[in-house]
Design an enzyme around this catalytic site. Structure first.
Site, PDB file in Angstrom:
ATOM      1  N   HIS A 121      35.166  95.915  94.503  1.00 34.70           N
ATOM      2  CA  HIS A 121      35.861  97.043  93.867  1.00 34.70           C
ATOM      3  C   HIS A 121      34.951  97.574  92.761  1.00 34.70           C
ATOM      4  O   HIS A 121      34.592  96.828  91.843  1.00 34.70           O
ATOM      5  CB  HIS A 121      37.217  96.601  93.318  1.00 34.70           C
ATOM      6  CG  HIS A 121      38.150  96.151  94.410  1.00 34.70           C
ATOM      7  ND1 HIS A 121      38.862  94.983  94.348  1.00 34.70           N
ATOM      8  CD2 HIS A 121      38.454  96.727  95.599  1.00 34.70           C
ATOM      9  CE1 HIS A 121      39.578  94.861  95.461  1.00 34.70           C
ATOM     10  NE2 HIS A 121      39.348  95.900  96.234  1.00 34.70           N
TER      11      HIS A 121
ATOM     12  N   ARG B 199      37.493 102.222  92.444  1.00 32.26           N
ATOM     13  CA  ARG B 199      37.806 101.053  93.275  1.00 32.26           C
ATOM     14  C   ARG B 199      37.147 101.165  94.652  1.00 32.26           C
ATOM     15  O   ARG B 199      36.574 100.197  95.138  1.00 32.26           O
ATOM     16  CB  ARG B 199      39.317 100.920  93.423  1.00 32.26           C
ATOM     17  CG  ARG B 199      39.762  99.660  94.187  1.00 32.26           C
ATOM     18  CD  ARG B 199      41.267  99.517  94.129  1.00 32.26           C
ATOM     19  NE  ARG B 199      41.767  98.431  94.947  1.00 32.26           N
ATOM     20  CZ  ARG B 199      41.954  97.176  94.525  1.00 32.26           C
ATOM     21  NH1 ARG B 199      41.647  96.851  93.288  1.00 32.26           N
ATOM     22  NH2 ARG B 199      42.443  96.250  95.323  1.00 32.26           N
TER      23      ARG B 199
ATOM     24  N   HIS C 134      36.077  89.293  91.144  1.00 33.93           N
ATOM     25  CA  HIS C 134      37.052  90.360  90.874  1.00 33.93           C
ATOM     26  C   HIS C 134      37.613  90.262  89.462  1.00 33.93           C
ATOM     27  O   HIS C 134      37.667  89.183  88.878  1.00 33.93           O
ATOM     28  CB  HIS C 134      38.227  90.258  91.857  1.00 33.93           C
ATOM     29  CG  HIS C 134      37.871  90.673  93.248  1.00 33.93           C
ATOM     30  ND1 HIS C 134      38.096  91.928  93.732  1.00 33.93           N
ATOM     31  CD2 HIS C 134      37.279  89.981  94.254  1.00 33.93           C
ATOM     32  CE1 HIS C 134      37.679  92.008  94.980  1.00 33.93           C
ATOM     33  NE2 HIS C 134      37.173  90.840  95.323  1.00 33.93           N
TER      34      HIS C 134
ATOM     35  N   TYR D 228      45.406  89.329 103.662  1.00 36.07           N
ATOM     36  CA  TYR D 228      44.697  90.532 104.079  1.00 36.07           C
ATOM     37  C   TYR D 228      43.237  90.204 104.376  1.00 36.07           C
ATOM     38  O   TYR D 228      42.749  89.124 104.051  1.00 36.07           O
ATOM     39  CB  TYR D 228      44.838  91.648 103.045  1.00 36.07           C
ATOM     40  CG  TYR D 228      44.611  91.229 101.615  1.00 36.07           C
ATOM     41  CD1 TYR D 228      45.679  90.914 100.787  1.00 36.07           C
ATOM     42  CD2 TYR D 228      43.322  91.165 101.088  1.00 36.07           C
ATOM     43  CE1 TYR D 228      45.475  90.534  99.467  1.00 36.07           C
ATOM     44  CE2 TYR D 228      43.111  90.792  99.765  1.00 36.07           C
ATOM     45  CZ  TYR D 228      44.183  90.473  98.967  1.00 36.07           C
ATOM     46  OH  TYR D 228      43.961  90.096  97.675  1.00 36.07           O
TER      47      TYR D 228
ATOM     48  N   GLU E 214      39.115  85.706  90.271  1.00 30.79           N
ATOM     49  CA  GLU E 214      39.907  86.840  89.748  1.00 30.79           C
ATOM     50  C   GLU E 214      40.156  86.545  88.276  1.00 30.79           C
ATOM     51  O   GLU E 214      40.890  85.612  87.954  1.00 30.79           O
ATOM     52  CB  GLU E 214      41.225  86.910  90.518  1.00 30.79           C
ATOM     53  CG  GLU E 214      42.104  88.093  90.239  1.00 30.79           C
ATOM     54  CD  GLU E 214      41.610  89.380  90.905  1.00 30.79           C
ATOM     55  OE1 GLU E 214      41.155  90.264  90.164  1.00 30.79           O
ATOM     56  OE2 GLU E 214      41.680  89.476  92.147  1.00 30.79           O
TER      57      GLU E 214
END
Lengths: 318, 318
Positions: free
Chosen positions: A23, A65, A118, A166, A180
């Site tokens: 991103h 993003r 991330h 996903y 993250e």
């Protein structure tokens, strides 16, 4: 009953990639990866090939993003096998390139490990994201990192769910692992978030070096938060949001949310309570990028996963 | 010596606009203005025409700061007088439209007051931004708001500087006033920031109603932070950033920065100290939108401004 330990003998983890900029507006990973592309000493380890890599360079350049579609949802079998025709969305082209470079996904040629870096606007602290509860290699790595980070907390989110899982960029590797770290606004680099991410990655690479050197890791357990349900903002009949995350829930990622606890605050001042039967542990609370995904937060439940002892398999053919 | 008070008799402030979405990813103002467009009861006051207005609708739709260029820098005489030719950047077209609707800038036909609602990723709390140290009307309004907000702090940034002042959207009005509330990430709506902004605006509208009703406001003083200098991030010869805001400075908006205090932390761990001779008060520290403007923070100095007593001029022609 025998008390002998079952040892899983696993393949050496020789090829490791570190992705930043999946991103393009999550600055800690982008900055670290660009730094390591210039000078890789910090990520070098004996017996390891470490490749720092900017996964979505056009999005990074624009500090957005993504350009056409979310790269971190793009690694589906359909996309990866799509013919190379003109006009393919940028991130689909890029997914196919990444799959050629670091995969093919699901094959024995794929990279051993991909760390994907991330950031989040949510108050999640340092978080590791796993995609499988039965990947003993990753569970052992996460166990090692958590111990090395103590007394600082490092939470583990298990993104293993028939509907909510996903097709991530890192899923190309045999052992995909997401970092993250937050809170950090999009387009901002905060030194505390940058340093936390750098420290986690240091421990992760240390683990890989130890594993490749033949060290055996005894059986362990790992506390994880397993993803359960996606919660949307309250909306009117036109789909417009009519409430905000309640101040009692905002910034309370990983803390218990019980039936009857405040969840949203409508613009006209009404509190909406959580009405689920069971205690859940919300996370990704009020993440900027998830407004478009109709997600105010996700709920998780706590679980303890067990991992076999592991050590490197001896290569009988060498 | 006489002790009589000088009273400035000022024109009634009848037409007031409330702008949200001058930057399309600053969610509090956008949400409030959209709410008031649906139902304006909350912003109605006796003797006042209040117009809630989304200033950059295309940027709001895309949840981005701007489409072609920063609208909040676009209200220059050159732009506002540019011929309406095809291919004009979107925000220049929009500036001309806004100037027609709420101006013309500098004319007696212009709106009396424009409140422009902004958010920042910096830890600035509730801030009012003024463009002139001699606008007694605005100084009295700010004085009123600060008193009404107590014990909560409401800082005042005076953006009056030959080089650093810029051509804001609100500058179309006779009395332009910016609301800047943070920290809030771009694309995120936080209930605490939303409520602070709503409260400031309530007090501002109350002031206007009182003023229009004939209430006299005695002389007052206002503590402000006057903008001084723009500080860039350290960069290498290619223009790439080589350091972050130091953890001791991060989130310390409005706090004194003295010679020898840590200012930046380089990626290789070196601290860069502030070397200015005088104590300054940094603000807009690590604002996401200012990376592209080569600004890590601005320095300010403290100053006390004095305002005459004011009351509404009696209209001898009515």
């Amino acid at each position: 009953m025998s008390s002998r330990t079952i040892i899983s003998c696993l393949q050496e983890a020789k090829r490791v990639a570190i992705f930043g900029g999946t991103h393009g507006n999550e600055m800690s990973g982008i900055t670290l990866v660009n730094m390591w592309i210039q000078n890789s000493v910090e990520i070098e380890r004996d017996g390891l090939v470490s490749k720092p890599f900017i996964s979505n360079p056009r999005a990074v350049e624009k500090c957005t993003r993504y350009i056409d579609t979310d790269l971190n949802r793009a690694f589906t079998p359909e996309n990866l096998s799509a013919p190379d025709v003109e006009g393919l969305p940028y991130e689909i082209q890029r997914a196919k390139e990444i799959n050629r470079m670091f995969g093919p996904k699901g094959s024995s040629d794929a990279y051993d490990v991909i760390f994907d870096l991330h950031n989040t606007t949510s108050n999640m602290g340092s978080t590791l994201i796993l995609e499988s509860s039965t990947d003993f290699f990753n569970l052992q790595m996460v166990h090692y990192i958590k111990k090395a980070m103590a007394p600082h907390t490092c939470s583990v989110l298990l993104n293993e769910h028939p509907q909510l899982k996903y097709s991530t960029t890192r899923s190309v590797a045999k052992h995909p692992i997401g970092l993250e770290v937050g809170p950090q606004p999009q387009g901002v680099l905060r030194s505390n978030v940058f340093e936390s991410m750098r420290t986690i990655l240091k421990h992760a690479l240390d683990f890989l070096e130890l594993f490749n050197s033949g060290v055996e890791f005894p059986p362990c357990t790992v506390d994880v938060f397993r993803i359960q349900e996606r919660m949307d903002y309250p909306r009117d009949t036109n789909g417009n949001i009519t409430a905000m995350v309640h101040p009692h829930l905002q910034d309370c990622d990983w803390e218990p949310l019980n039936r009857g606890d405040p969840m949203f605050l409508t613009f006209d001042g009404r509190t909406i309570l959580y009405e689920g039967a069971n205690t859940v542990y919300p996370t990704f609370i009020n993440e900027a990028a998830y407004y478009e995904k109709q997600q105010a937060f996700v709920t998780t439940c706590r679980e303890i996963l067990a991992a076999n002892a592991i050590r490197k398999a001896s290569n009988v053919f060498s």
